[in-house]
Design a protein around this motif. Structure first.
Motif, mmCIF file in Angstrom:
data_model
loop_
_atom_site.group_PDB
_atom_site.id
_atom_site.type_symbol
_atom_site.label_atom_id
_atom_site.label_comp_id
_atom_site.label_asym_id
_atom_site.label_seq_id
_atom_site.Cartn_x
_atom_site.Cartn_y
_atom_site.Cartn_z
ATOM 1 N N GLY A 189 -37.397 84.203 20.684
ATOM 2 C CA GLY A 189 -36.481 84.830 21.631
ATOM 3 C C GLY A 189 -37.201 85.409 22.833
ATOM 4 N N ASN A 191 -38.280 82.612 25.234
ATOM 5 C CA ASN A 191 -37.131 82.175 26.042
ATOM 6 C C ASN A 191 -36.798 83.212 27.112
ATOM 7 O OD1 ASN A 191 -36.793 79.774 24.643
ATOM 8 N ND2 ASN A 191 -35.390 80.680 23.136
ATOM 9 N N ASN A 218 -30.927 87.504 25.589
ATOM 10 C CA ASN A 218 -32.130 86.969 24.946
ATOM 11 C C ASN A 218 -32.895 88.038 24.175
ATOM 12 O OD1 ASN A 218 -32.200 84.165 25.476
ATOM 13 N ND2 ASN A 218 -32.729 84.554 27.605
#
Length: 267
Positions: free
Chosen positions: A169, A172, A186
């Motif tokens: 996460g 990203n 995110n």
């Protein structure tokens, strides 16, 4: 059913849910913040697949998963009940002889105790009886240790895979830093995987492993009572002496309680 385990599992879930929704206006939306399919897949899927890799075979892995139901069951007997059963058998042997125990064995549900009774009825040497029963005890404990090890491994894998999900996460997130609107979602996904890992370890795996370990200790203790009792019967010891010997396995408080409840069942 083991009410303590059932209540513990249910109330843990209730406490977590209450902590999530407390003070929130939109309860369903708040709960939905903690639902993320990819995080579930990474954390739970990764943890279970890692433990599958550690397992000797698929069948053993599936049996270990099913062992969760064992924490919901109460052991069929206690040390006190086992002592009463041994004393009943010793009274029969004292009055009618060891061969009379063969008929009494038909009413015994515990296969370990039944096996021991039939061994002494057959006139097996006491040392061989002890060796056979202790070998079976070791095998039982080994199987239990394998099952407990499964849940210990799962408890270790949960937080580890939760951290892997968090790192995914965060990666990203860093790639989308130019979009401020993507940072919050995110980051939430990154953190919720850690949440899932902690839940898997501390709500399920560690409590199950601890309960199974405690059940193993209790079951082995009960079977040790059986071994000592059967060998004492075979040696022709007085039922009262056998009872006092077996009470050594109990705490002082339990010995007193057993006596007050009419535990001295000696003929």
């Amino acid at each position: 059913m083991d009410i303590a385990s059932i209540l513990g599992v249910i109330f843990c879930a209730c406490i977590v849910i209450f902590g999530i929704i407390f003070g929130q206006e939109n309860l369903l939306e708040t709960l939905n913040h903690f639902y993320d399919p990819s995080s579930i897949l990474i954390t739970f899927g990764g943890s279970f697949m890692c433990v599958l890799t550690m397992s000797p075979d698929l069948r053993g892995f599936l049996n270990n998963i099913r062992s969760f139901s064992l924490i919901l069951k109460v052991l069929p007997s206690t040390e006190e009940e086992t002592i009463h059963t041994i004393i009943d058998l010793s009274n029969i042997a004292r009055k009618e002889g060891l061969l009379a125990l063969e008929e009494a064995a038909n009413g015994i549900d515990d296969e370990f105790l039944k096996k021991g009774v039939l061994l002494i009825v057959d006139g097996t040497d006491p040392e061989l009886v002890r060796s056979i029963l202790e070998t079976e005890l070791n095998c039982i404990e080994s199987r239990h240790s394998s099952t407990v090890g499964f849940w210990d491994s799962l408890a270790a894998m949960g937080p580890a895979w939760g951290m892997i999900g968090t790192l995914i996460g965060l990666i990203n997130l860093l790639y989308e830093m130019d979009d401020p609107r993507a940072i919050g979602p995110n980051m939430a996904v990154a953190l919720v995987t850690t949440f899932y890992g902690s839940v898997l370890a501390n709500w399920i795996s560690i409590p199950v492993a601890t309960k199974l370990r405690a059940n193993n200790t209790k079951e082995i203790m009960i079977k040790e009572v059986m071994v000592e009792g059967l060998l004492s019967i075979q040696a022709g010891e007085n039922p009262r002496v056998i009872e006092e010997k077996l009470k050594s396995f109990l705490s002082p408080a339990r010995r007193t309680a057993m006596k007050e409840e009419g535990g001295e069942n000696v003929g």
